[in-house]
Design an enzyme around this catalytic site. Structure first.
Site, PDB file in Angstrom:
ATOM      1  CG  ASP A 133      -2.957   2.222   6.232  1.00 32.98           C
ATOM      2  OD1 ASP A 133      -3.551   1.716   5.248  1.00 32.98           O
ATOM      3  OD2 ASP A 133      -2.334   3.099   6.523  1.00 32.98           O
ATOM      4  CG  ASP A 166      -4.612  -2.082   2.379  1.00 31.93           C
ATOM      5  OD1 ASP A 166      -4.590  -2.130   1.280  1.00 31.93           O
ATOM      6  OD2 ASP A 166      -4.596  -0.949   3.267  1.00 31.93           O
ATOM      7  CG  ASP A 182      -1.967   0.997   1.189  1.00 31.05           C
ATOM      8  OD1 ASP A 182      -2.415   1.537   0.119  1.00 31.05           O
ATOM      9  OD2 ASP A 182      -2.264   1.652   2.230  1.00 31.05           O
TER      10      ASP A 182
END
Length: 926
Positions: free
Chosen positions: A652, A656, A338
Site C-alpha cells: 500500500d 512497495d 506487505d
C-alpha cells in the site's frame, strides 16, 4: 523525468541534510527561519515546478486501440481474410475480418473501462498547507510549495514535502507509507539516525502523516525530487513485459498455424494428384481446411473470459486495470505480501494489561464501546484491583488523543492522535470508564511532552485531596529506573530486584510474541510542598510507583486467516516482506499461518550483505523479510522471478511501488494505499482485503481453464470437418465431398461461436483451489487436449457425421445406386453431415464444461450463455436448411422428420458416455 534515479541513491540525500547545520541549510536554500517572500517563491515555482508526483506515462488512446488489432492471432486472421478475398471466397474473408474487428473493439472497451475507473481514484497530495510567506502564516495549495519554504504542520495533516524540522512539540509521524513500519516515529529538532531508512529524527518526508503534536519545518525537496518522488521515478522506469497468457497465446497461435498450413499443403497436393483438381481449385479446397484449423473464436473467447473475471472481481472489491492481470494471478506461485495494512488492520489494539498481580487479557478488537477487560474470567467491574484502576487512570489522562464527534453517526467518531494513544483510549472505554468524566475530575495542570531521547510522557493533574497527581508512561527500559516503589493491591511497596526481574520477564515475554509494551507509573505530591511552576522534569519523574504494562499489536485482518489457508491449499507460497520489526513480523506470520515452523528472519541489513546465490538459497525455505528498504523489496521479487516463479506483490505504500511494478502481478490497497502504489499495480483492492487476492487467483485459474475448454471444443470440430475431405481424397472422388468449404465455415464462424463464448464464462470448478499452479513448461495445447480432441471427441463426431451422410444415401438406394455428386440427394446428404457435426458439438460443449467433475454437480443448466448458444446454433442450422436463398449459398437442402429424430438422439449418448469416462477418471486417477 530528469536524471535516472539509482536504487542506491534513495535516502542518501536526506541523511546528508539531516546531519547538516541549520545555518548551512539556510545558506544553501537562500532562505530564513521565517521563510521566503512571495517573489522568491514565485521564481522558485518557475524553476522547480509544482509540488506534484508525475504518473507513469501512458500510451495514447489511439495506440491502445490499435494494440488490440496487432497481436499475433489478430495478424494471422487479417492475412487469412485477405487470402480468402483474393481467392474469390469473399464471404469467408469478410466473416474473418468481422470477427477480428468485433474482438478488438470489445477488448479495447474492457481495458478502457478498467483504466477509467482507476483514474477516478487519484488524489495525490493534501490540498492546503500552512506556509510562511512574507513573514506571515498563509494557507496555500500544497502544489505551490517550493524548496526553502517554511511551513507549519500538526496532528492530522499530511506531509506534502521532504523537510528538516525547525521546531517540534510532541511530534510523531506515521511513516508506514514509506517504511512499512506500523508504529509512528517520534520526531525532534535534534539529529539521531534512528533504526532503518527514513528514520532520522529531525526529518519528515512527503507521503507520510503527522499523528500527534505540532512542528515547523524547512522545505528541502518537492515533487519528484522528494524521496517519495524518487521511488515513483524508479517505479516508472520498470517496463512491463508480456504476461504469461500473452506469451502462451502467441505460442498457441504459432502451433495452430503450423498445423493448419501443414494440413493445407498436404490437402493441396492430395487434391492435385488424387482427384486431379486444377491448382486454383485445389488451393481453394485446401484453404477451407486451413481456415477450419485456425481458431477464429480464440481471441473473443479469451477476452470474454477475462472480462467476465473482471466483472466478478469488481463485485468482490477488486479493480482490475488490465484484463490479462486476472489470468496472471491465477498462475501465481509466490505472493510477496506487505504486512501493515495488508495482512493486518493498521490499527494498534491492546491485547494484554499486566500488573504484579495478574496478566489481564483484553477481549474484542478495535474501538468497541461494549467490550470488557477480563480478570480471571470476571468483568473488571467485579474486581477490586487498585493497581489496575490506577493504570487505566494513567492511560486515560496521560494521553493527548482527541475525539472528533460525528453528530449524525456516532460509529464514525474519529480519534485524532497516535495509534498507541488511540489504543489506550479504546482500552479505557472497554473497561466502561468515561474518558470525558475523568478529564473533568482530574484536570491537567502541566505536561512534559514525549520526546525520542527519554521515551516518556508525563502529565500533572489536580486532585480533590490537595495533592498533585503525576502520571508517566513510556518505554519500560527508560521508565523502570525512575521507579522506587511498586503498586501491590492498594498499597505501594518498595521495588526490589526480584520485582524488577519479574517485570522485565513479562516485558520480554510480550516482545517474544511480537507485542509492543508500554510501562505506566505515578506518584502523588502534596500541593503544600511543591510550587507547580517550579516543578522540573527530573523532580516530576523521580521516585515513581510502578503500575504495570500494556501490550499491544496491530491485529491481523479476520479474513486473512482463511485466505492464507486457501493459498496454502493452492500451493502458493506467501513471503512476508515488511518494514516492521522482525519480532512483530514473525508473530503475525505465525499467527495467521504463513509460517508453520520457525522461519528464517532476514533483516534489511542482513539482506544488504547477501549475495544473489545466498538470497536464492534462502528463498527456497520459509523466510520472512523485516526492516527492508524499497530497493530490497525490488531485489527479492527479481530474484524470485529469476528462479522461474510467477510473483504477485502486494502493498500500500510508496515503498512497495517498485516491487509492485516489477512483479508479474502487482496488487495495491485502494483505501490505505498511496497513489504511487496504485499507479504501479495491476489490481487495486478497493476494500484493502487480502482475501480478495485469493478470489482473484481462483478467477485467474478459471480463465485459463476456460481457454483450454474452448480449445478442446474447437479442435474437436476440426476432426469431423477434415474427415469428409479425407474420404473424398482417398476414394479419388468416388465419395463426393460430404462437407463443402462454406459448410465448414458455417460451423467455425456460425454455429460454434456462441457456445464457445459460453465456455469462456464458465465458473471455476469446485476443486480448482486445491490444485497447484500450472507448471511453467505447461502449455495451452497439451497432449491430453490433443488426444481428447483428435482421438476421442473428434473421432466419435467424425464417425457420427459420416454415418449421417451415408444414412441419407442409403435411403436413396446406395450402394446399389452411385453416390450422388450433385442434386437434391447430394445437398440433403451434405446437410445431414453438417447437422450431425452441429449436434455432436452440442454434446461436446456440455462435455467441455468440466475436466473431471460431473456436469450434473455444477448444474446441467447453470451456464445460461451455453444454453442460449445451443438454441442459437440449432436455429441458425434450421435457417440455413430451409431458407431458399441460403440453401443455394451453403449447398444445403431440406431434411425430413426421420433425419431430425436421428439428430436429436445424437447428443444424449455422447454426453452420458463422457460422464461415465469422467466418473471412471475421478475414481481411479484422482
Amino acid at each position: 523525468m530528469g536524471e535516472v534515479i539509482s536504487l542506491k541513491k534513495i535516502g542518501k540525500t536526506s541523511r546528508n541534510y539531516a546531519q547538516a547545520e541549520l545555518a548551512q541549510l539556510y545558506q544553501k536554500f537562500e532562505t530564513q527561519p521565517h521563510g521566503l517572500t512571495s517573489a522568491q517563491a514565485a521564481a522558485r515555482l518557475q524553476r522547480f515546478g509544482p509540488n506534484t508526483i508525475q504518473r507513469t506515462k501512458k500510451q495514447s488512446q489511439f495506440k491502445q486501440f490499435l494494440k488490440n488489432f496487432t497481436s499475433l492471432m489478430a495478424i494471422l486472421l487479417w492475412i487469412s481474410g485477405l487470402v480468402a478475398i483474393l481467392t474469390n471466397t469473399i464471404e469467408l474473408g469478410i466473416a474473418i475480418w468481422c470477427v477480428n474487428l468485433i474482438n478488438g473493439c470489445f477488448s479495447y472497451y474492457q481495458q478502457h473501462a478498467a483504466q477509467k475507473a482507476t483514474d477516478s481514484m487519484l488524489a495525490m497530495l493534501p490540498v492546503f498547507t500552512q506556509v510562511y510567506r512574507d513573514g506571515q502564516l498563509q494557507q496555500l495549495n500544497a502544489t505551490e510549495i517550493v524548496p526553502g519554504d517554511v511551513f507549519s504542520i500538526q496532528a492530522g495533516d499530511s506531509v506534502p514535502v521532504d523537510a528538516r524540522l525547525l521546531s517540534a512539540t510532541t511530534f510523531q509521524v506515521d511513516e508506514s507509507a514509506l517504511t512499512g513500519e506500523s508504529v509512528p516515529e517520534s520526531k525532534d529538532v535534534l539529529y539521531e539516525p534512528g533504526e532503518g531508512q527514513f528514520a532520522e529524527t529531525n526529518m519528515i518526508y512527503a507521503g507520510t502523516a503527522a499523528v500527534s503534536g505540532k512542528a515547523t519545518a524547512l522545505v528541502l525537496a518537492t515533487g519528484m525530487q522528494t524521496e517519495f518522488g524518487k521511488i515513483a521515478a524508479l517505479t516508472h522506469q520498470q517496463k512491463k513485459t508480456l504476461s504469461p497468457l500473452q506469451r502462451e497465446l502467441n505460442r498457441l497461435t504459432k502451433q495452430l498455424s503450423l498445423i493448419a498450413f501443414s494440413i493445407g499443403i498436404v490437402f493441396f497436393i492430395a487434391a492435385l494428384f488424387f482427384v486431379h483438381y486444377t491448382a486454383a481449385k485445389a488451393f481453394i479446397f485446401a484453404l477451407g481446411l486451413v481456415v477450419a484449423f485456425i481458431p477464429e473464436g480464440l481471441l473473443p473467447t479469451v477476452t470474454l473470459s477475462l472480462a467476465q473475471g473482471v466483472k466478478r472481481m469488481a463485485k468482490k472489491h477488486a479493480l482490475v486495470k488490465e484484463l490479462n492481470s486476472i489470468e496472471t494471478l491465477g498462475e501465481t506461485t509466490v505472493i510477496c505480501s506487505d504486512k501493515t495494512g495488508t495482512l493486518t488492520q493498521n490499527q494498534m489494539t491492546i491485547t494484554h494489561v499486566w500488573t504484579p498481580l495478574h496478566d489481564y487479557q483484553v477481549t474484542g478488537q478495535g474501538y468497541q464501546i461494549n467490550g470488557k477487560i477480563m480478570l480471571d474470567n470476571q468483568p473488571l467491574a467485579s474486581a477490586t484491583t487498585s493497581e489496575l484502576e490506577k493504570l487505566l487512570l494513567t492511560a486515560a489522562l496521560d494521553n493527548d488523543t482527541k475525539l472528533e464527534l460525528n453528530q449524525q453517526d456516532q460509529s464514525k467518531n474519529k480519534l485524532i492522535g497516535t495509534p498507541t494513544e488511540g489504543a489506550l483510549c479504546a482500552l479505557v472505554g472497554k473497561a466502561g470508564i468515561k474518558l470525558h468524566t475523568l478529564q473533568q475530575k482530574y484536570p491537567r495542570l502541566k505536561e512534559f511532552p514525549f520526546d525520542s531521547r527519554r521515551k516518556r510522557m508525563t502529565t500533572v493533574h489536580q486532585t480533590t485531596n490537595k495533592t498533585y497527581l503525576v502520571l508517566v508512561k513510556g518505554a519500560l527500559s527508560d521508565l523502570l529506573p525512575k521507579c522506587t516503589h511498586l503498586q501491590f493491591k492498594e498499597q505501594a511497596i518498595p521495588l526490589d530486584e526480584t520485582h524488577k526481574r519479574k517485570i522485565n520477564t513479562a516485558n520480554q515475554d510480550f516482545a517474544a510474541q511480537g507485542l509492543r509494551s508500554l510501562g505506566f507509573a505515578y506518584k502523588e505530591i502534596s500541593q503544600d510542598q511543591v510550587n507547580l511552576n517550579e516543578l522540573t522534569l527530573d523532580a516530576a519523574e523521580s521516585g515513581l510507583t510502578f503500575l504495570g504494562l500494556t501490550a499491544m499489536t496491530d491485529p491481523p485482518r479476520p479474513e486473512a486467516y482463511k485466505a492464507v489457508e486457501m493459498c496454502r491449499q493452492a500451493h502458493i507460497k506467501i513471503i512476508m516482506v515488511t518494514g516492521d520489526s522482525p519480532l512483530t513480523a514473525k508473530s503475525v506470520a505465525q499467527k495467521i499461518g504463513i509460517t508453520a515452523s520457525e522461519p528464517r528472519i532476514v533483516t534489511g541489513a542482513e539482506l544488504e550483505k547477501m549475495s544473489t546465490d545466498e538470497l536464492s538459497h534462502a528463498l527456497s525455505g520459509e523466510i520472512i523479510f523485516a526492516r527492508v528498504a524499497p530497493e530490497q523489496k525490488y531485489r527479492i521479487v527479481s530474484t524470485l522471478q529469476d528462479q522461474g516463479e510467477i510473483v504477485a506483490a502486494t502493498g500500500d505504500g510508496v515503498n512497495d511501488a517498485p516491487a509492485l511494478k516489477k512483479a508479474d502481478i502487482g496488487v495495491a490497497m485502494g483505501k490505505m494505499g498511496t497513489d504511487v502504489a496504485k499507479d504501479a499495480a495491476d489490481i487495486i483492492l478497493t476494500d484493502d482485503n487480502f482475501a480478495s487476492i485469493v478470489a482473484a487467483v481462483e478467477e485467474g485459474r478459471a480463465v485459463y481453464s476456460n481457454i483450454q475448454k474452448f480449445l478442446l471444443y474447437i479442435l474437436n470440430s476440426n476432426v469431423p470437418e477434415a474427415v469428409p475431405s479425407l474420404l473424398f481424397l482417398f476414394s479419388r472422388g468416388a465419395i463426393p465431398l460430404p462437407l463443402t468449404v462454406m459448410q465448414i465455415l458455417t460451423v467455425d464462424l456460425g454455429t460454434d461461436m456462441l457456445p464457445a463464448l459460453g465456455l469462456g464464462s464458465e465458473r471455476a470448478e469446485p476443486n480448482v483451489m486445491q490444485q497447484p499452479p500450472r507448471a511453467r513448461d505447461a502449455h495451452l495445447l497439451r497432449r491430453s487436449i490433443i488426444w481428447k480432441a483428435f482421438g476421442w471427441y473428434g473421432l466419435v463426431a467424425s464417425a457420427v457425421s459420416a454415418l449421417a451422410y451415408f444414412f441419407v444415401n442409403i435411403q436413396a438406394g446406395w450402394p446399389q445406386q452411385v453416390l450422388a455428386a450433385s442434386g437434391p440427394i447430394y445437398k440433403e446428404a451434405t446437410t445431414m453431415t453438417l447437422a450431425a457435426i452441429v449436434f455432436c458439438q452440442i454434446a461436446a460443449v456440455m462435455n467441455c464444461r468440466t475436466q473431471k467433475e460431473s456436469v450434473f454437480r455444477i448444474g446441467l443448466f447453470s451456464n445460461h450463455q451455453i444454453l442460449i448458444g445451443i438454441i442459437f446454433e440449432v436455429a441458425l442450422l434450421s435457417i440455413l436448411i430451409y431458407t431458399p436463398i441460403l440453401q443455394e449459398a451453403f449447398n444445403t437442402g431440406a431434411i425430413g422428420w426421420q433425419e431430425w429424430c436421428m439428430l436429436l438422439l445424437i447428443p444424449i449418448p455422447l454426453f452420458l458416455i463422457e460422464e461415465l469416462r469422467k466418473m471412471f477418471s475421478r475414481k481411479f486417477f484422482n
